[in-house]
Design a protein around this motif. Structure first.
Motif, short mmCIF file in Angstrom:
data_model
loop_
_atom_site.label_atom_id
_atom_site.label_comp_id
_atom_site.label_asym_id
_atom_site.label_seq_id
_atom_site.Cartn_x
_atom_site.Cartn_y
_atom_site.Cartn_z
N MET A 186 -8.10 -3.30 1.57
CA MET A 186 -6.71 -3.68 1.29
C MET A 186 -5.80 -2.46 1.11
SD MET A 186 -6.91 -7.00 1.30
CE MET A 186 -5.44 -7.61 0.50
N GLU A 187 -6.41 -1.30 0.88
CA GLU A 187 -5.63 -0.08 0.63
C GLU A 187 -5.25 0.66 1.91
OE1 GLU A 187 -4.61 0.66 -2.44
OE2 GLU A 187 -5.66 -1.14 -3.13
N TYR A 188 -5.76 0.21 3.05
CA TYR A 188 -5.53 0.95 4.30
C TYR A 188 -4.45 0.30 5.16
CZ TYR A 188 -9.69 3.59 3.10
OH TYR A 188 -10.58 4.41 2.45
N GLY A 189 -3.94 1.12 6.08
CA GLY A 189 -2.88 0.65 6.98
C GLY A 189 -3.41 -0.23 8.09
N ILE A 190 -4.37 0.30 8.85
CA ILE A 190 -4.95 -0.47 9.95
C ILE A 190 -6.45 -0.18 10.04
CG2 ILE A 190 -2.80 -0.42 11.28
CD1 ILE A 190 -4.12 1.56 13.19
N THR B 140 0.84 -1.20 0.00
CA THR B 140 0.00 0.00 0.00
C THR B 140 0.87 1.25 0.00
OG1 THR B 140 -0.13 -0.11 2.43
CG2 THR B 140 -1.91 -1.14 1.20
N THR B 141 0.36 2.30 -0.60
CA THR B 141 1.08 3.57 -0.62
C THR B 141 0.68 4.41 0.58
OG1 THR B 141 -0.66 4.53 -2.01
CG2 THR B 141 1.24 3.56 -3.13
N SER B 142 1.52 5.35 0.96
CA SER B 142 1.23 6.19 2.12
C SER B 142 1.66 7.62 1.84
CB SER B 142 1.96 5.65 3.36
OG SER B 142 1.85 6.56 4.43
N VAL C 40 4.13 4.16 10.55
CA VAL C 40 3.62 3.75 9.24
C VAL C 40 4.47 2.63 8.67
CG1 VAL C 40 3.17 4.50 6.87
CG2 VAL C 40 2.63 6.02 8.79
N GLY C 41 5.78 2.69 8.91
CA GLY C 41 6.69 1.67 8.39
C GLY C 41 6.49 0.30 9.02
N PRO D 85 -4.05 -5.34 9.70
CA PRO D 85 -3.76 -5.16 11.13
C PRO D 85 -4.88 -4.36 11.80
CG PRO D 85 -1.86 -4.57 9.80
CD PRO D 85 -3.01 -4.72 8.86
N MET D 86 -5.18 -4.70 13.05
CA MET D 86 -6.32 -4.06 13.70
C MET D 86 -5.95 -3.45 15.05
SD MET D 86 -8.34 -7.68 14.14
CE MET D 86 -7.80 -8.22 12.52
N LEU D 87 -6.64 -2.37 15.34
CA LEU D 87 -6.53 -1.71 16.63
C LEU D 87 -7.83 -2.00 17.37
CD1 LEU D 87 -5.38 0.24 18.71
CD2 LEU D 87 -6.13 2.14 17.28
#
Length: 387
Positions: A286-290, A212-214, A355-356, A316-318
């Motif tokens: 699928m495009e998101y970080g968490i 994914t891009t950020s 983010v990394g 990944p989930m919070l």
């Protein structure tokens, strides 16, 4: 010839949501294993409280979908906050069920979804028999959950619901519980009751994980019901937006107030997209970080099915809801935990997520854990032995 199984539920596609998906997957999975499946469900109306187009003005509707016979029965549809109207809606569906029971042969194996308690009671009362394998699929502990959510007060009506709950458990051959807490609760009443842990595992082919891009910000997504229990409006108000974006998909009781908050705070990086189909949502997620999985209050017995679905997506989930769901996320290394109801702790946890950290390898690891541990096929194989 396969065994005949009747599934009775208050929610079924084309309705959306965890309950609808869960029962469809059960019906579809059993059908693929050569069971003859019939579903009893109301004319589709959730969550709008209005009968869907194509079904309006009908007393019943019978169809064959994916080799499943679906009987949709009349209901006085309502999503009103008025308790009397909600009661009338449940009773109307109960009367339709009784009418169906009177005029149709009912197979020896019946799976009943609970809650709603009154609908489940109707089924158990009219169908209990020594010759019938009557299975109660308990996804939430009512009336306890209603008390914790503030929907009920501990009064005479609540005690009546407790008696109904006990009756349902006592007169069922087998209890399926979506959490260990549910099964513990049932066994505290009836220690010898036969139970089975039936989690809300998804039944789809896990997609390929892509990079994914950020833009340097942590892109957090919430997808699902915008109800009181989830507390997304409060979350919008409490989040620290200094290094995040918050993206929201879904619909529900809080939608208008959330949209109002966004329009009144145009400088905040909150984005609302409304409701999308499940297949489309999987691609978007699928495009998101968490993803964040919140509960305004910890609900005993509740384990959000999002945990298992998002794990299969490698997302990944919070987790911000406490209880057994928290333990599932922690034990399987699916993401991060924040103390339920503690928004300072939530923002502290978010501030420590780089983010990394959300690498392609980490997402693949989560997905592999889900494939291995949250396996719908393996669970269904065990359930089949009990039918």
């Amino acid at each position: 010839m396969g065994k005949n199984v009747l599934i009775i539920t208050s929610y079924f596609p084309p309705e959306i949501g965890a309950a609808s998906n869960r029962i469809f997957q059960l019906a579809d999975g059993l059908q693929k294993h050569h069971f003859n499946i019939t579903v009893l469900t109301p004319l589709p109306n959730y969550p709008t409280g209005q009968i869907f187009d194509g079904f309006k003005g009908k007393f019943k509707h019978v169809s064959e979908e994916k080799n499943i016979t679906i009987n949709r029965l009349w209901i006085f549809a309502s999503n009103s906050k008025n308790k009397l109207l909600r009661l009338i809606a449940m009773l109307s569906y109960s009367f339709s069920l009784i009418w169906f029971f009177m005029w149709n042969n009912i197979p020896k194996t019946v799976i009943v979804q609970s809650p709603p308690l009154l609908v489940a009671f109707t089924c158990v009362f009219f169908l209990k028999s020594k010759k019938r394998n009557l299975i109660l699929n308990v996804s939430d502990l009512w009336p306890i959950a209603g008390l914790e959510l503030g929907a009920f007060k501990n009064n005479f009506s609540y005690r009546v619901l407790e008696k109904i709950e006990r009756y349902n458990y006592k007169n069922s051959s087998l209890i399926l519980g979506q959490s260990e807490e549910i099964l513990t609760h049932v066994c505290s009443m009836f220690p010898k009751k036969k139970t089975f842990l039936y989690r809300n595992f998804p039944a789809f082919n896990p997609p390929e994980i892509k990079k994914t891009t950020s833009n340097g910000k942590l892109r957090i997504v919430y997808a699902g019901l915008l109800g009181i229990a989830q507390g997304i409006y409060k979350l919008c108000k409490e989040l620290d937006y200094s290094r995040i974006e918050f993206h929201i998909y879904g619909s529900g009781a809080e939608q208008k107030i959330i949209e109002g908050f966004i329009s009144q705070n145009p400088d905040l990086p909150i984005f609302f997209y409304g409701r999308v189909t499940r297949d489309e949502l999987h691609k978007l997620l699928m495009e998101y970080g968490i993803t964040v999985i919140p509960l305004l209050n910890r609900i005993y017995g509740s384990v959000p099915s999002k945990i298992f679905e998002y794990a299969h997506l490698g997302l990944p989930m919070l987790y911000f809801g406490g209880g057994e769901g928290e333990r599932v996320v922690e034990e399987n290394n699916l993401g991060w935990i924040a103390r339920p109801g503690d928004y300072k702790d939530l923002n502290r946890v978010i501030s420590r997520i780089e983010v990394g950290e959300i690498s392609e390898e980490r997402k693949k690891g989560i997905q592999q854990t889900a494939i291995r541990t949250f396996n719908f096929g393996s669970q269904l194989d065990e359930l089949k032995k009990l039918l």
